[in-house]
Motif scaffolding. Structure first.
Motif, mmCIF file in Angstrom:
data_model
loop_
_atom_site.group_PDB
_atom_site.id
_atom_site.type_symbol
_atom_site.label_atom_id
_atom_site.label_comp_id
_atom_site.label_asym_id
_atom_site.label_seq_id
_atom_site.Cartn_x
_atom_site.Cartn_y
_atom_site.Cartn_z
ATOM 1 N N ARG A 230 -21.334 -1.698 35.045
ATOM 2 C CA ARG A 230 -21.632 -1.921 33.632
ATOM 3 C C ARG A 230 -22.601 -0.846 33.106
ATOM 4 O O ARG A 230 -23.646 -1.142 32.528
ATOM 5 C CB ARG A 230 -22.205 -3.317 33.410
ATOM 6 N N GLN A 231 -22.204 0.399 33.325
ATOM 7 C CA GLN A 231 -23.086 1.506 32.983
ATOM 8 C C GLN A 231 -22.290 2.660 32.372
ATOM 9 O O GLN A 231 -21.171 2.965 32.808
ATOM 10 C CB GLN A 231 -23.817 2.006 34.246
ATOM 11 N N LEU A 232 -22.859 3.280 31.340
ATOM 12 C CA LEU A 232 -22.316 4.488 30.733
ATOM 13 C C LEU A 232 -23.289 5.635 30.984
ATOM 14 O O LEU A 232 -24.492 5.417 31.170
ATOM 15 C CB LEU A 232 -22.120 4.314 29.226
ATOM 16 N N GLY A 233 -22.765 6.860 30.977
ATOM 17 C CA GLY A 233 -23.610 8.037 31.180
ATOM 18 C C GLY A 233 -23.241 9.136 30.210
ATOM 19 O O GLY A 233 -22.057 9.358 29.933
ATOM 20 N N GLU A 234 -24.247 9.826 29.687
ATOM 21 C CA GLU A 234 -24.028 10.893 28.713
ATOM 22 C C GLU A 234 -24.866 12.116 29.069
ATOM 23 O O GLU A 234 -26.090 12.002 29.247
ATOM 24 C CB GLU A 234 -24.408 10.429 27.301
ATOM 25 N N PHE A 235 -24.189 13.259 29.193
ATOM 26 C CA PHE A 235 -24.909 14.528 29.316
ATOM 27 C C PHE A 235 -25.181 15.051 27.922
ATOM 28 O O PHE A 235 -24.290 15.103 27.074
ATOM 29 C CB PHE A 235 -24.083 15.555 30.101
ATOM 30 N N ASP A 236 -26.412 15.444 27.675
ATOM 31 C CA ASP A 236 -26.810 15.924 26.351
ATOM 32 C C ASP A 236 -27.324 17.351 26.483
ATOM 33 O O ASP A 236 -28.454 17.584 26.898
ATOM 34 C CB ASP A 236 -27.906 15.024 25.762
ATOM 35 N N GLY A 237 -26.454 18.311 26.141
ATOM 36 C CA GLY A 237 -26.840 19.711 26.266
ATOM 37 C C GLY A 237 -27.483 20.292 25.043
ATOM 38 O O GLY A 237 -27.808 21.481 25.013
ATOM 39 N N PHE A 238 -27.626 19.514 23.978
ATOM 40 C CA PHE A 238 -28.231 19.949 22.725
ATOM 41 C C PHE A 238 -27.412 21.006 21.993
ATOM 42 O O PHE A 238 -27.825 21.500 20.952
ATOM 43 C CB PHE A 238 -29.660 20.472 22.929
ATOM 44 N N THR A 239 -26.221 21.358 22.531
ATOM 45 C CA THR A 239 -25.392 22.346 21.836
ATOM 46 C C THR A 239 -24.992 21.835 20.464
ATOM 47 O O THR A 239 -24.984 22.571 19.478
ATOM 48 C CB THR A 239 -24.140 22.665 22.668
ATOM 49 N N LYS A 240 -24.658 20.544 20.415
ATOM 50 C CA LYS A 240 -24.196 19.987 19.136
ATOM 51 C C LYS A 240 -25.308 19.917 18.097
ATOM 52 O O LYS A 240 -25.057 19.687 16.931
ATOM 53 C CB LYS A 240 -23.611 18.593 19.357
ATOM 54 N N TYR A 241 -26.543 20.115 18.533
ATOM 55 C CA TYR A 241 -27.651 20.094 17.585
ATOM 56 C C TYR A 241 -27.998 21.481 17.049
ATOM 57 O O TYR A 241 -28.739 21.597 16.077
ATOM 58 C CB TYR A 241 -28.908 19.516 18.251
ATOM 59 N N THR A 242 -27.495 22.543 17.709
ATOM 60 C CA THR A 242 -27.958 23.889 17.370
ATOM 61 C C THR A 242 -26.859 24.845 16.943
ATOM 62 O O THR A 242 -27.084 25.718 16.119
ATOM 63 C CB THR A 242 -28.703 24.504 18.568
ATOM 64 N N ARG A 243 -25.670 24.744 17.505
ATOM 65 C CA ARG A 243 -24.615 25.700 17.181
ATOM 66 C C ARG A 243 -23.927 25.329 15.879
ATOM 67 O O ARG A 243 -23.592 24.173 15.638
ATOM 68 C CB ARG A 243 -23.575 25.755 18.313
ATOM 69 N N GLU A 253 -31.542 16.386 12.023
ATOM 70 C CA GLU A 253 -31.941 14.977 11.943
ATOM 71 C C GLU A 253 -30.727 14.075 11.712
ATOM 72 O O GLU A 253 -30.634 12.979 12.289
ATOM 73 C CB GLU A 253 -32.948 14.778 10.805
ATOM 74 N N GLU A 254 -29.794 14.540 10.871
ATOM 75 C CA GLU A 254 -28.598 13.744 10.597
ATOM 76 C C GLU A 254 -27.705 13.625 11.826
ATOM 77 O O GLU A 254 -27.137 12.560 12.107
ATOM 78 C CB GLU A 254 -27.819 14.383 9.440
ATOM 79 N N ILE A 255 -27.608 14.714 12.597
ATOM 80 C CA ILE A 255 -26.776 14.703 13.803
ATOM 81 C C ILE A 255 -27.390 13.784 14.858
ATOM 82 O O ILE A 255 -26.685 13.006 15.510
ATOM 83 C CB ILE A 255 -26.617 16.131 14.353
ATOM 84 N N VAL A 256 -28.703 13.849 15.026
ATOM 85 C CA VAL A 256 -29.377 12.988 16.002
ATOM 86 C C VAL A 256 -29.209 11.523 15.619
ATOM 87 O O VAL A 256 -28.956 10.657 16.472
ATOM 88 C CB VAL A 256 -30.875 13.364 16.099
ATOM 89 N N TRP A 257 -29.316 11.206 14.339
ATOM 90 C CA TRP A 257 -29.161 9.829 13.885
ATOM 91 C C TRP A 257 -27.730 9.339 14.120
ATOM 92 O O TRP A 257 -27.529 8.188 14.548
ATOM 93 C CB TRP A 257 -29.525 9.716 12.419
ATOM 94 N N ALA A 258 -26.740 10.188 13.870
ATOM 95 C CA ALA A 258 -25.348 9.811 14.101
ATOM 96 C C ALA A 258 -25.102 9.568 15.585
ATOM 97 O O ALA A 258 -24.374 8.634 15.972
ATOM 98 C CB ALA A 258 -24.411 10.903 13.577
ATOM 99 N N GLU A 259 -25.723 10.365 16.442
ATOM 100 C CA GLU A 259 -25.576 10.178 17.882
ATOM 101 C C GLU A 259 -26.217 8.867 18.321
ATOM 102 O O GLU A 259 -25.685 8.160 19.180
ATOM 103 C CB GLU A 259 -26.212 11.368 18.619
ATOM 104 N N LYS A 260 -27.343 8.535 17.709
ATOM 105 C CA LYS A 260 -28.015 7.265 18.028
ATOM 106 C C LYS A 260 -27.129 6.080 17.626
ATOM 107 O O LYS A 260 -26.989 5.099 18.380
ATOM 108 C CB LYS A 260 -29.352 7.211 17.275
ATOM 109 N N LYS A 261 -26.508 6.154 16.445
ATOM 110 C CA LYS A 261 -25.619 5.074 15.995
ATOM 111 C C LYS A 261 -24.411 4.954 16.923
ATOM 112 O O LYS A 261 -23.981 3.844 17.252
ATOM 113 C CB LYS A 261 -25.169 5.352 14.567
#
Length: 316
Positions: A230-243, A253-261
């Motif tokens: 009952r576990q999920l895993g996510e690698f977060d390379g921060f590429t989607k926040y910068t490129r 800030e909008e991208i981080v909030w969408a990822e949180k949702k």
């Protein structure tokens, strides 16, 4: 510019030496990404040679935009097409191995090993982690270009067939392990590195691109899923926040909030926990081990496949 002017500009810091007798503006160099700096060094090698150079290994990977784990090398990798032995010096590492029909192609006037041969050479000569990362990207690209999952099966068959033709070349056994382990389902190099670490650390085999349908009927995919635990895993390379290609003009800030949702919706739909980690965690086995253990995943699991664990450890 004459030699005296070049030396004066170099001494003043205005020019960067990238090869003997070849310079580039320091302002340009400082703005380049690591891969682009390496490509510029390759161009300098090409322009300084009287005969054609056939780029190979990591140099070919740079041209084909295939990922490797670790920094781009100091040496430019080149094949000796005539089979002669040459000493590696002055920033060039020469390779000598049988080149088969179709192994050399021309791209924009530059000779380079084909994508297939490049994948094989890297699988034979790099660490298991880097080889899997490059092979994963190659398999995923084949699927994306053909629009069919069986394109990965076909590419894997071609890799094995070509490896059989190189049976006497060093590193073929290591390459077979990497080809067997590789998959087209890895969504990024960070996911590939994470998967190799999970295997070496003997964590349970995850389901890749694990599907989750939230309460609104939206389909999401988590990088890794362990439904038994009952576990999920996510690698977060921060590429989607910068490129720019990922942000589409949106503020961070909008991208981080969408990822949180997105994470909240997946956790609510499944009732699973969510473990997240960064590049610095994926590259360091103890740190990733701590994150996954804290999430409740056990170690000392059964073997994932026929890939020998000992071979992976010996090859990095």
């Amino acid at each position: 510019m004459d030699g005296r002017s070049l030396r004066r500009e170099h001494a003043a810091g205005a020019l960067m030496s990238i090869r003997r007798g070849m310079y580039t503006p320091s302002s340009l160099w400082s703005d380049l990404a690591a891969r682009d700096r390496y490509l510029l060094r390759m161009r300098a090698v090409l322009d300084s040679r009287k005969s054609d150079a056939v780029f190979s290994h990591a140099s070919a990977a740079a041209l084909w935009d295939l990922p490797v784990v670790g920094p781009w090398p100091e040496f430019v990798h080149v094949y000796t097409v005539d089979g002669s032995r040459r000493s590696s010096r002055r920033g060039i590492r020469w390779h000598r191995a049988p080149l088969l029909e179709g192994d050399i192609v021309e791209v924009d006037g530059v000779l380079v090993t084909s994508p297939l041969r490049t994948l094989l050479d890297l699988a034979r000569t790099t660490t298991f982690m880097s080889a899997v990362t490059t092979l994963d990207a190659g398999l995923a690209r084949a699927v994306n270009e053909n629009g069919r999952a069986d394109a990965a099966v076909r590419l894997r068959e071609m890799l094995v067939d070509r490896l059989d033709a190189l049976a006497r070349a060093p590193g073929t056994a290591k390459a077979r392990c990497a080809i067997d382990f590789a998959t087209h389902l890895a969504g990024s190099p960070g996911e590939s590195v994470s998967r190799v670490q999970m295997h070496v650390l003997r964590f349970p085999k995850p389901e890749l691109q694990f599907p989750v349908i939230d309460r609104n009927g939206t389909l999401w995919h988590s990088d890794f899923g362990w439904p038994v635990y009952r576990q999920l895993g996510e690698f977060d390379g921060f590429t989607k926040y910068t490129r720019a290609a990922y942000t589409n003009g949106k503020p961070i800030e909008e991208i981080v909030w969408a990822e949180k949702k997105r994470e909240d919706l997946m956790r609510a739909a499944t009732g699973y926990g969510m473990a997240r980690w960064l590049w610095s965690d994926a590259l360091r086995a103890p740190r990733l081990s701590g994150i996954l253990s804290e999430a409740g995943l056990p170690r000392n699991r059964p073997a994932w496949s026929s890939t020998p664990d000992e071979s992976i450890r010996r090859t990095g």
